[in-house]
Write a protein that holds these residues in place. Structure first.
Motif, PDB file in Angstrom:
ATOM      1  N   GLU A 229      32.354 -17.248 -28.663  1.00 53.93           N
ATOM      2  CA  GLU A 229      31.592 -18.477 -28.883  1.00 53.93           C
ATOM      3  C   GLU A 229      30.516 -18.272 -29.954  1.00 53.93           C
ATOM      4  O   GLU A 229      30.275 -19.159 -30.778  1.00 53.93           O
ATOM      5  CB  GLU A 229      30.943 -18.914 -27.570  1.00 53.93           C
ATOM      6  N   HIS A 230      29.926 -17.090 -29.946  1.00 49.76           N
ATOM      7  CA  HIS A 230      28.880 -16.765 -30.911  1.00 49.76           C
ATOM      8  C   HIS A 230      29.456 -16.766 -32.337  1.00 49.76           C
ATOM      9  O   HIS A 230      28.877 -17.341 -33.261  1.00 49.76           O
ATOM     10  CB  HIS A 230      28.287 -15.390 -30.573  1.00 49.76           C
ATOM     11  N   ILE A 231      30.616 -16.148 -32.498  1.00 49.22           N
ATOM     12  CA  ILE A 231      31.277 -16.108 -33.812  1.00 49.22           C
ATOM     13  C   ILE A 231      31.687 -17.508 -34.240  1.00 49.22           C
ATOM     14  O   ILE A 231      31.477 -17.913 -35.393  1.00 49.22           O
ATOM     15  CB  ILE A 231      32.505 -15.179 -33.757  1.00 49.22           C
ATOM     16  N   LYS A 232      32.234 -18.272 -33.293  1.00 52.60           N
ATOM     17  CA  LYS A 232      32.688 -19.630 -33.598  1.00 52.60           C
ATOM     18  C   LYS A 232      31.517 -20.511 -34.024  1.00 52.60           C
ATOM     19  O   LYS A 232      31.666 -21.392 -34.886  1.00 52.60           O
ATOM     20  CB  LYS A 232      33.387 -20.231 -32.379  1.00 52.60           C
ATOM     21  N   LYS A 246      29.187 -10.512 -39.561  1.00 54.21           N
ATOM     22  CA  LYS A 246      28.007  -9.752 -39.978  1.00 54.21           C
ATOM     23  C   LYS A 246      26.755 -10.252 -39.255  1.00 54.21           C
ATOM     24  O   LYS A 246      25.944  -9.456 -38.765  1.00 54.21           O
ATOM     25  CB  LYS A 246      27.819  -9.868 -41.492  1.00 54.21           C
ATOM     26  N   MET A 247      26.584 -11.574 -39.178  1.00 55.35           N
ATOM     27  CA  MET A 247      25.400 -12.138 -38.534  1.00 55.35           C
ATOM     28  C   MET A 247      25.395 -11.899 -37.027  1.00 55.35           C
ATOM     29  O   MET A 247      24.373 -11.559 -36.434  1.00 55.35           O
ATOM     30  CB  MET A 247      25.307 -13.630 -38.850  1.00 55.35           C
ATOM     31  N   VAL A 248      26.571 -12.072 -36.410  1.00 55.83           N
ATOM     32  CA  VAL A 248      26.664 -11.874 -34.964  1.00 55.83           C
ATOM     33  C   VAL A 248      26.406 -10.413 -34.606  1.00 55.83           C
ATOM     34  O   VAL A 248      25.722 -10.095 -33.624  1.00 55.83           O
ATOM     35  CB  VAL A 248      28.027 -12.337 -34.433  1.00 55.83           C
ATOM     36  N   TYR A 262      37.615 -10.514 -31.214  1.00 57.29           N
ATOM     37  CA  TYR A 262      37.290 -11.869 -30.794  1.00 57.29           C
ATOM     38  C   TYR A 262      37.651 -12.906 -31.870  1.00 57.29           C
ATOM     39  O   TYR A 262      37.434 -14.083 -31.662  1.00 57.29           O
ATOM     40  CB  TYR A 262      35.808 -11.968 -30.468  1.00 57.29           C
ATOM     41  N   THR A 263      38.174 -12.443 -32.996  1.00 59.99           N
ATOM     42  CA  THR A 263      38.512 -13.365 -34.098  1.00 59.99           C
ATOM     43  C   THR A 263      40.005 -13.430 -34.371  1.00 59.99           C
ATOM     44  O   THR A 263      40.426 -14.055 -35.334  1.00 59.99           O
ATOM     45  CB  THR A 263      37.797 -12.927 -35.396  1.00 59.99           C
ATOM     46  N   ILE A 264      40.771 -12.815 -33.522  1.00 64.24           N
ATOM     47  CA  ILE A 264      42.223 -12.750 -33.761  1.00 64.24           C
ATOM     48  C   ILE A 264      42.840 -14.113 -33.891  1.00 64.24           C
ATOM     49  O   ILE A 264      43.692 -14.372 -34.764  1.00 64.24           O
ATOM     50  CB  ILE A 264      42.928 -11.951 -32.630  1.00 64.24           C
ATOM     51  N   ASP A 265      42.390 -15.064 -33.058  1.00 67.26           N
ATOM     52  CA  ASP A 265      42.966 -16.392 -33.091  1.00 67.26           C
ATOM     53  C   ASP A 265      42.293 -17.322 -34.082  1.00 67.26           C
ATOM     54  O   ASP A 265      42.693 -18.481 -34.239  1.00 67.26           O
ATOM     55  CB  ASP A 265      42.906 -17.030 -31.683  1.00 67.26           C
ATOM     56  N   GLU A 266      41.206 -16.818 -34.755  1.00 70.49           N
ATOM     57  CA  GLU A 266      40.505 -17.663 -35.721  1.00 70.49           C
ATOM     58  C   GLU A 266      41.294 -17.724 -37.031  1.00 70.49           C
ATOM     59  O   GLU A 266      41.842 -16.748 -37.496  1.00 70.49           O
ATOM     60  CB  GLU A 266      39.103 -17.097 -36.004  1.00 70.49           C
ATOM     61  N   LYS A 267      41.353 -18.868 -37.638  1.00 70.93           N
ATOM     62  CA  LYS A 267      42.059 -19.062 -38.910  1.00 70.93           C
ATOM     63  C   LYS A 267      41.052 -19.194 -40.057  1.00 70.93           C
ATOM     64  O   LYS A 267      39.990 -19.734 -39.853  1.00 70.93           O
ATOM     65  CB  LYS A 267      42.914 -20.343 -38.835  1.00 70.93           C
TER      66      LYS A 267
END
Length: 267
Positions: A229-232, A246-248, A262-267
């Motif tokens: 959620e933080h990355i999103k 980097k920010m997270v 945690y970003t595997i599903d992020e496009k």
């Protein structure tokens, strides 16, 4: 002219040439405790009329000082040790001087908490001096709640009969932290004790202490989110994945590599 003159905090040699010149040239000297100050003045052969000026007679004595200034006299104000006004009388007098339009200045010199900070080894790039803790427990809690999370070294003065209570209060309100207790600064038996708040000081409590406590960490509400959620949150703000990671990582105090999964599903 009125001069606020800093005096030694232990070693009588820690006084500037300028301070001695001023004390020798003024018409009168206002002292927190005339019996205490006479030791310093006698050591340097200074004989001047002394005015009693302490926290119990600040307004009354301040009015007399203002009257003397209006007569054209030059007056120096000294405390028992260190820089006047810093956890010592003087602030009331400053306001009176401002209101009456009288000139004043400061002759710099020793200050106990500054020397203690240098000796402590704690972060000196950011610090907050809070003086003596309030007497009432509720006031203590309110004060420390305000400063609990600031990322700066906290500095307190503590009288010998209050040290144990003060350290317990600091532990209860701030939690476990590194701390340093300093006393007898500039004297033969100068002492610096490093300890953890939960353990207490662990020595016979004599003399006045400066207690320094490592700063807190400001709480970031985003850290209450899950890593994904933080990355999103940042990606939704328009940052690309690399920037978001980097920010997270910086905000959570972890490595970027630990967040990749945690970003595997992020496009």
């Amino acid at each position: 002219m009125l001069y606020f003159v800093a005096t030694p905090i232990g070693n009588l040699k820690d006084i500037s040439t300028r301070a001695l010149d001023v004390l020798s040239s003024v018409d009168e000297i206002a002292c927190e405790d005339t019996r205490h100050s006479i030791t310093l003045l006698t050591a340097y052969g200074i004989k001047k009329p002394l005015i009693s000026y302490h926290k119990f007679n600040e307004k009354e004595s301040g009015e007399k000082i203002i009257a003397k200034l209006k007569e054209g006299k030059n007056i120096a104000v000294i405390s028992d040790a260190g820089t006047p006004i810093i956890s010592d009388p003087g602030n009331v007098l400053v306001n009176m001087l401002i209101e009456s339009g009288e000139e004043y200045t400061v002759i710099p010199g020793a200050c106990a908490f500054v020397n203690a900070l240098v000796l402590s080894g704690l972060d000196s790039s950011k610090f907050c001096f809070l003086g003596f803790l309030p007497e009432k427990n509720s006031d203590r809690k309110d004060l420390l709640a305000t400063y609990k999370n600031i990322p700066a070294t906290l500095i307190f003065y503590s009288a010998p009969h209050d040290v144990k209570k003060d350290i317990l209060t600091l532990y209860n309100e701030l939690g476990e932290r590194q701390a340093v207790a300093v006393k007898e600064i500039t004297k033969l038996h100068e002492r610096v004790v490093r300890f953890n708040l939960k353990d207490g000081l662990g020595e016979e409590l004599k003399g006045e202490y400066v207690i320094l406590v490592e700063g807190g960490k400001q709480e970031n509400p985003l850290n209450e989110l899950t890593e994904a959620e933080h990355i999103k949150y940042y990606i939704d703000k328009g940052f690309d994945k690399k920037e978001a990671l980097k920010m997270v990582a910086k905000e959570r105090g972890v490595s970027k590599s630990s967040l990749y999964k945690y970003t595997i599903d992020e496009k």
